[in-house]
Design an enzyme around this catalytic site. Structure first.
Site, PDB file in Angstrom:
ATOM      1  CE  LYS A 191      -3.008   3.273   1.775  1.00  0.00           C
ATOM      2  NZ  LYS A 191      -2.037   4.969   1.434  1.00  0.00           N
ATOM      3  N   GLY A 244       6.607   5.135   8.968  1.00  0.00           N
ATOM      4  CA  GLY A 244       5.767   6.291   8.381  1.00  0.00           C
ATOM      5  C   GLY A 244       5.475   6.658  10.196  1.00  0.00           C
ATOM      6  CD  GLU A 266      11.600   4.313   9.973  1.00  0.00           C
ATOM      7  OE1 GLU A 266      12.307   5.285  10.689  1.00  0.00           O
ATOM      8  OE2 GLU A 266      12.118   4.202   8.493  1.00  0.00           O
ATOM      9  CB  CYS A 300      12.162   8.723   9.137  1.00  0.00           C
ATOM     10  SG  CYS A 300      12.929   7.629   8.416  1.00  0.00           S
ATOM     11  CD  GLU A 398       8.888  12.850  12.782  1.00  0.00           C
ATOM     12  OE1 GLU A 398       9.990  12.188  12.456  1.00  0.00           O
ATOM     13  OE2 GLU A 398       8.018  11.946  12.857  1.00  0.00           O
TER      14      GLU A 398
END
Length: 498
Positions: A191, A244, A266, A300, A398
């Site tokens: 996906k 994500g 992750e 990330c 973040e």
């Protein structure tokens, strides 16, 4: 069959873009909610795609299950490797187009478009080659227990693997997940992110051209809350691999609990850089700049917190701001002059600007940037805050954009404590010319990856993943093979009688 759409890219390339879903080696119509793919450089719609519904996810999973229990499971490992090698060759052949597609619907600039042939797409090519060679080298063990007993361990595939990839490195994240899963003998339902599904759908064409059996790879673009949620909770999916945000990772973990799926997550990061007084300040400033501003800060592992020893703090700030100004070439991703492209979406753009305003109002000292760039598109100036404190949101949360928060420290212990003062633990960087200090500090940093005198290095043979809220498990290298297999112990009685 789902219709294809002809797309002309800004660099003059034209190609046929598949639409719909890729299930059982065919592009088929989707029955779910439609969503728009935009060009973030103009904030204009490129194409509207139909998304996967829950029923569509069922069809994709069923196709993957048939392939896993059928032709794919009968293949010798060396033959699986041959298919992966064919895919690597096709990626190499189409590398310029794949890089252009990702630049178009993601906004990648300079390092990720102009240099994409040596960056994202080259990495993807190497990942498929690496796991092509690894496919027939996945081995078990024999274990001696007694003369009358034999025990051996088999490493077997998990089955149907649901894979959910992010929008910041669309094709590279596909490679990181698909290649090791297939090498181990699994089948895949992938996906892609709804913001950047185009290169993943194009990959379906390469799967057919490479001759993989129907159902081995299935691709289901769609809205995350529908297709992603259905995939994560599907009772016939054996593993979920996700990259994500941490919040979404938590939701996926809950959904995966219904049948105790194997998971690899992750997730987010708020990675620190530590610059000691003995560091090469020119190199430290350059690496720290790249570590946060690369890919529009949409990484990330971005080293978005920088801690600098008080003795060199002002000197470092001067060098860092100079480098930022030199590279503040924000604009068209397809221009050779551009260093920084647009943010990926309106939602991301608005979120980053809100954090910039938060930094201003919280008392951080703004040294550069601090606002949007231009009147068209989703561009934000590279933004540098200094004199930040640990209670500020721009230090703790973040941002996922070109925004860095810099503060000073006085002792090694203070630097380590500040670096570890976060719920995340994905990566960290440190800069020093003292080898003993480098290795000592690296061991004390609570992060899955540590860079000494560099930032954001990765390699397809080295494990990638984090501590704490940054995720569970590792990708790449041998560690990915472990993540996509399970151990079966076989006990053989050679003559012992009761």
């Amino acid at each position: 069959m789902a219709a294809a759409v002809e797309i002309s890219l800004p660099n003059g390339l034209k190609y046929s873009q598949p639409t719909g879903l890729f299930i059982g080696n065919e592009f088929v119509p989707a029955t779910g909610e439609k969503f728009a793919v935009i060009n973030p450089a103009t904030n204009e719609e490129v194409i509207t795609l139909p998304g996967a519904s829950e029923a569509d996810v069922d069809k994709a999973v069923a196709a993957a299950r048939r392939a896993f229990e059928g032709e794919w499971s009968e293949l010798a490992a060396v033959d699986r490797g041959s298919f992966l090698y064919k895919l690597s060759e096709l990626i190499d052949r189409d590398r310029k187009l794949l890089a252009s597609i990702d630049a178009f619907d993601n906004g990648k600039a300079r390092h990720t478009y102009t240099d994409a042939l040596e960056g994202d797409i080259d990495e993807s090519y190497n990942v498929f080659k690496y796991y092509a060679g690894a496919a027939d080298k996945i081995t078990g063990r024999t274990i001696e227990t007694s003369p009358a007993k034999l025990a051996y361990v088999l490493q077997e595939p998990l089955g149907v693997c649901g894979q959910i990839i992010p929008w910041n490195f669309p094709f590279m994240m596909l490679a990181w997940k698909v290649a090791p899963a297939l090498a181990c003998g699994n089948t895949v339902v992938l996906k892609p992110a709804e913001q950047t599904p185009l290169s993943a759908l194009y990959f379906g064409k390469l799967v057919v051209e490479a001759g993989l059996p129907a159902g081995v790879v299935n691709i289901i673009p769609g809205i995350g809350s529908v297709s992603g949620k259905a995939l994560a909770g599907h009772m016939d999916v054996d593993k979920i691999a996700f990259t994500g945000s941490t919040n979404t990772g938590r939701a996926i973990m809950k959904s995966a609990a219904n049948n105790l799926k194997n998971i690899t997550l992750e997730c987010g990061g708020k990675s620190p850089s530590i610059v000691f007084e003995d560091a090469d300040l020119d190199q430290a400033a350059k690496w720290c700049h790249s570590g946060i501003m690369y890919n529009q800060g949409q990484v990330c592992t971005s080293t978005s917190r920088i801690y600098v020893h008080e003795a060199v703090y002002d000197d470092f700030l001067k060098r860092f701001v100079e480098i930022t100004k030199e590279n503040a070439r924000v604009g068209d991703p397809f221009s050779s002059e551009t260093w920084q492209g647009p943010q990926v979406s309106q939602a991301q753009y608005d979120k980053i600007l809100s954090y910039i305003e938060e930094g201003k109002s919280s008392g951080a000292r703004l040294l550069h940037g601090g606002s949007k760039h231009g009147s068209k598109g989703l561009f934000i100036e590279p933004t540098v805050f200094a004199d930040t404190t640990e209670d500020m949101k721009i230090i703790q949360e973040e941002i996922f954009g070109p925004v860095v928060a810099i503060s000073k420290f006085s002792t090694e212990a203070e630097a380590i404590a500040k670096a570890n003062d976060t719920s995340y633990g994905l990566a960290a960087a440190l800069f020093t010319e003292k080898i003993s200090k480098a290795h000592k500090v690296a061991r004390k940093l609570q992060a899955g990856m540590v860079w000494i005198n560099s930032s954001n290095d990765s390699h397809f043979g080295i494990p990638f993943g984090g501590y704490k809220s940054s995720g569970i498990g590792r990708e790449l290298g041998q560690y990915a093979l472990d993540a996509y297999t399970q151990s079966k112990a076989v006990h053989v009685n050679l003559g012992s009688r009761l």
